[in-house]
Structure formats: C-alpha cells, structure tokens
Scaffold this motif. Sequence first.
Motif, PDB file in Angstrom:
ATOM      1  N   LYS A   2      34.714  18.788  12.086  1.00 19.75           N
ATOM      2  CA  LYS A   2      33.843  17.288  11.061  1.00 19.75           C
ATOM      3  C   LYS A   2      34.944  18.029   8.982  1.00 19.75           C
ATOM      4  O   LYS A   2      34.865  18.950   8.317  1.00 19.75           O
ATOM      5  CB  LYS A   2      32.552  17.333  10.665  1.00 19.75           C
ATOM      6  CG  LYS A   2      32.173  16.285   9.420  1.00 19.75           C
ATOM      7  CD  LYS A   2      32.619  15.252  10.056  1.00 19.75           C
ATOM      8  CE  LYS A   2      32.567  13.592   9.096  1.00 19.75           C
ATOM      9  NZ  LYS A   2      32.716  12.443   9.265  1.00 19.75           N
ATOM     10  N   LYS A   3      36.409  16.764   9.028  1.00 21.73           N
ATOM     11  CA  LYS A   3      36.820  17.126   7.829  1.00 21.73           C
ATOM     12  C   LYS A   3      35.776  17.253   6.437  1.00 21.73           C
ATOM     13  O   LYS A   3      35.255  16.157   6.341  1.00 21.73           O
ATOM     14  CB  LYS A   3      38.050  16.445   7.978  1.00 21.73           C
ATOM     15  CG  LYS A   3      38.972  16.680   9.039  1.00 21.73           C
ATOM     16  CD  LYS A   3      40.752  16.321   8.880  1.00 21.73           C
ATOM     17  CE  LYS A   3      41.440  16.347   9.973  1.00 21.73           C
ATOM     18  NZ  LYS A   3      42.655  16.481   9.759  1.00 21.73           N
ATOM     19  N   HIS A   4      36.155  18.217   5.489  1.00 27.18           N
ATOM     20  CA  HIS A   4      35.973  17.525   3.943  1.00 27.18           C
ATOM     21  C   HIS A   4      36.820  16.495   3.691  1.00 27.18           C
ATOM     22  O   HIS A   4      38.332  17.094   3.504  1.00 27.18           O
ATOM     23  CB  HIS A   4      36.639  19.311   3.237  1.00 27.18           C
ATOM     24  CG  HIS A   4      35.638  19.938   4.060  1.00 27.18           C
ATOM     25  ND1 HIS A   4      34.576  19.956   3.765  1.00 27.18           N
ATOM     26  CD2 HIS A   4      36.069  20.869   4.427  1.00 27.18           C
ATOM     27  CE1 HIS A   4      33.747  21.054   4.310  1.00 27.18           C
ATOM     28  NE2 HIS A   4      34.900  21.801   4.959  1.00 27.18           N
ATOM     29  N   ASN A   5      36.314  15.535   3.397  1.00 26.02           N
ATOM     30  CA  ASN A   5      37.587  14.013   3.075  1.00 26.02           C
ATOM     31  C   ASN A   5      37.234  14.165   1.346  1.00 26.02           C
ATOM     32  O   ASN A   5      36.393  13.498   0.744  1.00 26.02           O
ATOM     33  CB  ASN A   5      36.434  13.060   3.806  1.00 26.02           C
ATOM     34  CG  ASN A   5      37.832  11.833   3.565  1.00 26.02           C
ATOM     35  OD1 ASN A   5      38.501  11.681   3.085  1.00 26.02           O
ATOM     36  ND2 ASN A   5      36.677  10.409   4.337  1.00 26.02           N
ATOM     37  N   SER A   7      39.343  12.388  -0.183  1.00 23.83           N
ATOM     38  CA  SER A   7      40.693  11.132  -0.795  1.00 23.83           C
ATOM     39  C   SER A   7      40.332   9.903  -1.155  1.00 23.83           C
ATOM     40  O   SER A   7      38.496   9.610  -1.594  1.00 23.83           O
ATOM     41  CB  SER A   7      40.215  10.153   0.980  1.00 23.83           C
ATOM     42  OG  SER A   7      41.032   9.032   0.724  1.00 23.83           O
ATOM     43  N   SER A  11      37.139   6.178   1.299  1.00 28.74           N
ATOM     44  CA  SER A  11      36.757   7.115   0.425  1.00 28.74           C
ATOM     45  C   SER A  11      35.837   7.631   1.843  1.00 28.74           C
ATOM     46  O   SER A  11      35.043   6.581   2.038  1.00 28.74           O
ATOM     47  CB  SER A  11      36.827   7.495  -1.098  1.00 28.74           C
ATOM     48  OG  SER A  11      35.622   6.836  -1.175  1.00 28.74           O
ATOM     49  N   ILE A  12      35.061   8.514   1.388  1.00 28.53           N
ATOM     50  CA  ILE A  12      34.265   9.406   2.314  1.00 28.53           C
ATOM     51  C   ILE A  12      32.767   8.371   2.278  1.00 28.53           C
ATOM     52  O   ILE A  12      32.931   7.848   0.845  1.00 28.53           O
ATOM     53  CB  ILE A  12      33.668  10.606   1.383  1.00 28.53           C
ATOM     54  CG1 ILE A  12      33.294  11.483   2.471  1.00 28.53           C
ATOM     55  CG2 ILE A  12      32.756  10.659   0.609  1.00 28.53           C
ATOM     56  CD1 ILE A  12      32.355  12.446   2.409  1.00 28.53           C
ATOM     57  N   GLN A  15      27.152   9.795   5.646  1.00 25.53           N
ATOM     58  CA  GLN A  15      27.022  10.439   7.370  1.00 25.53           C
ATOM     59  C   GLN A  15      25.760   8.672   7.983  1.00 25.53           C
ATOM     60  O   GLN A  15      26.083   8.715   8.922  1.00 25.53           O
ATOM     61  CB  GLN A  15      26.718  11.688   7.791  1.00 25.53           C
ATOM     62  CG  GLN A  15      26.834  12.216   9.532  1.00 25.53           C
ATOM     63  CD  GLN A  15      28.234  11.488   9.822  1.00 25.53           C
ATOM     64  OE1 GLN A  15      29.518  11.361   9.046  1.00 25.53           O
ATOM     65  NE2 GLN A  15      28.532  11.345  11.339  1.00 25.53           N
ATOM     66  N   SER A 316      40.418  17.537   3.736  1.00 28.71           N
ATOM     67  CA  SER A 316      42.071  16.016   3.720  1.00 28.71           C
ATOM     68  C   SER A 316      41.579  15.212   2.776  1.00 28.71           C
ATOM     69  O   SER A 316      41.098  15.490   1.573  1.00 28.71           O
ATOM     70  CB  SER A 316      41.574  15.766   5.024  1.00 28.71           C
ATOM     71  OG  SER A 316      42.051  14.004   5.011  1.00 28.71           O
ATOM     72  N   GLY A 317      43.256  14.929   2.052  1.00 31.77           N
ATOM     73  CA  GLY A 317      42.842  13.668   1.400  1.00 31.77           C
ATOM     74  C   GLY A 317      43.083  14.246   0.114  1.00 31.77           C
ATOM     75  O   GLY A 317      42.708  13.853  -0.974  1.00 31.77           O
ATOM     76  N   LEU A 335      30.143  12.134  -1.489  1.00 25.32           N
ATOM     77  CA  LEU A 335      31.253  14.079  -0.744  1.00 25.32           C
ATOM     78  C   LEU A 335      30.144  15.194  -1.199  1.00 25.32           C
ATOM     79  O   LEU A 335      29.332  15.043  -2.261  1.00 25.32           O
ATOM     80  CB  LEU A 335      32.074  14.266  -1.994  1.00 25.32           C
ATOM     81  CG  LEU A 335      32.739  15.556  -1.857  1.00 25.32           C
ATOM     82  CD1 LEU A 335      33.932  15.346  -0.054  1.00 25.32           C
ATOM     83  CD2 LEU A 335      33.876  15.746  -2.480  1.00 25.32           C
ATOM     84  N   SER A 339      31.756  20.495   0.323  1.00 25.21           N
ATOM     85  CA  SER A 339      33.128  20.239   0.739  1.00 25.21           C
ATOM     86  C   SER A 339      34.170  20.909  -0.757  1.00 25.21           C
ATOM     87  O   SER A 339      35.571  21.293   0.018  1.00 25.21           O
ATOM     88  CB  SER A 339      33.270  18.866   0.296  1.00 25.21           C
ATOM     89  OG  SER A 339      33.457  18.401   2.496  1.00 25.21           O
TER      90      SER A 339
END
Length: 354
Positions: A2-5, A7, A11-12, A15, A316-317, A335, A339
């Motif tokens: 699972k990426k740390h987003n 962006s 955006s994130i 979940q 990421s992002g 977020l 992260s």
Amino acid sequence: MKKHNFSAGPSILPQEVLLKASEAIVDYNNSGLSLIEISHRSKDFVEIMENARALALELLGLEGKGYTALFLQGGASTQFIMTALNLLNKKAGYINTGAWSGKAIKEAKKVGEIIEVGSSADANFNYIPKGFEIPSDLDYLHYTTNNTIFGTQFKDIPQTNVPLVCDMSSDIFSRVLDYSKFSLIYAGAQKNMGPAGTTLVVVKDDILGKVSRDIPSILDYQLHIKAGSMYNTPPVFPVYTSMLTLEWLKGLGGIAGIEAENEKKSTVMYSEIDLNPLFKGFAAKEDRSPMNATFNLTDESLKDTFETMLKEAGISGVNGHRSVGGYRASMYNALPLDSVKALVEVMSELEAKA
C-alpha cells in the motif's frame, strides 16, 4: 504494498470510505442495484443528497444560519465564472496568490470590472500578500484560502465589510474558522472530500438575486437551490463518496478533531525541511500551508538518488508542480501521520548518505 499517497489531487481518501463506496458500486443498501444504476430521483439517492448537504453545513457550523449547500458539477473552475455571474454588479476585488486565483480573475473579467487588491506575483507566489486596502464599494472580495501549487495559506480571514467569496478547494474541512464570515464558499471535492466530479458550494441565501443580468439556467445558484441541488442529473458517485467522507470526519470529532491531526503532520514535515540541509522550503515560513508542503533539493545531483529512495519506500505523488519544481507533499485530511513519517525518514536517510 500500500503506497503512501501524497498526490495533490485527486488525492487520498479514508480507507473505510473507499471500502463502503466500492460495496455500494456493486450493491447499494442491499437493493440488488448498484449505486450508479439507481435513479437520482429515487428515495435512496434523495436521502444521500440531503444528508451530504446537511453534513456540510453542520461541520462548517452553518446549520440554521441562512446558508444552502449545493453539490454541483464542472469543478471549481466553473465557479470562477458562476460566482461572477451571480454576484457581480459593478466591481469586485480579487487577491491574486497563484494559478487558481489568476484563473478566477480571468473569468470574472468577462463579466465586469475586476481589481486586484493584492498580489504575490512578484515572488512567484511564495507568500501571502499583506497590508492591502480593500475598497468599501466592492460587490465582493474573492480569494483562495490555500494554494496547492505554491504551498501557501491564508492564516487569517481578511477583515472587510464587503461580502467574502472564497475558493477553499484544497483546505476545506481541514481547520476551524468562523465560516459565517463568508458569503460564498466553493471547493472541488477531490482533495479533502471525495473523488473528482463534484464541487461543494455553500452560499448565504441573502446574497443572491441582486444582479439584473439574465443568468444561464445551469449557472444560476437560485435555480439549483430551488431544485434541491438536482436541477440536472447530479454526479451520483462523487456525492455519495463525499457524504461518506463527511460522516467519517464527523466521527473523528469534526473539523476541530482533524485540525489537531493536520497540525501534527505539518509540524513533522516542516521540521525536517528546516533541519535537513539537503532541502529548502519554497513558501515563506509564516505562510506555509499545512496541506501542501513545497520544497526543493539544495543539491540537484542527489535528485535521482532521492527519487529512487522514494519509490523503494512506496511514496507516491511528491513531484512538485512545473511552475515551482522540486517536491510537494500534500497532506490532506485522510493522509495518516505514518505516511508523513515515512517521507521524513527517507529525507533523513538521504542526508546520512550524502
């Protein structure tokens, strides 16, 4: 993994919101139909729309205070012209703090006289203008609270007796403010509220109906209000997902609860930027955004190494906008602090290697 987003948008999202939204796509409320198959006039969706609108007002502290919340289409960019068409009679003032306020100015000029009461263009928008005078004869003053590209944020609401119109696309629901000081707020959903495809507009009812022009129907706030935010077919999935996100936010203690988390994240992020000699922040310290931290490497020869380390860490992002360069860590409501800590760890490891 699972990426740390990080962006900047879309955006994130939380979940739990993604899981509920994905379930509704297959079968909404055990109806045997997908959320995106049901009629927007059905009882199920009317309840979704009404709940989303009510939650927006409740969280902003505007419930019962003469405001209406709308979920519209066209993104915040449509609001650049829509606000002017509905509110501009003679003259409006704009504060220019970057790309988005610049576009808002460009569109509003097609409707009437626009003056820039403040601008930070002289330093590539790395600060928030201060000490400007606001004429008392304006129909409204427009500004952008948070500047995604440049990483700056207005910390205080401008003091004025003219109506305030505000683009809050990248920091809506992120901090406690007296939202009753605004006559109109708009925000694209895709940063702190939901997926791209809908825009929240919160408008004080008594500011409308004062222009003499014939407003195109689809751009008339009063028609959207009269139709319950369903003058035309609404963006069903973005509105539903925004409603879920607002429910999630309410469960965390509302805006006050999430502001405390946002402060933790920005403190960790900016502490590393300031203490690590390999990085330099872009925005003026007093105007730094807790939503978008912009920074550059002090030694560009480390660029490939740093970006390889970011990729290996699942981050990421974080590439900066082309007008600023460098990096941008967008730390929107959903977020997690972990992260931010993961990104800071990579930055610290780079210093140890250099």
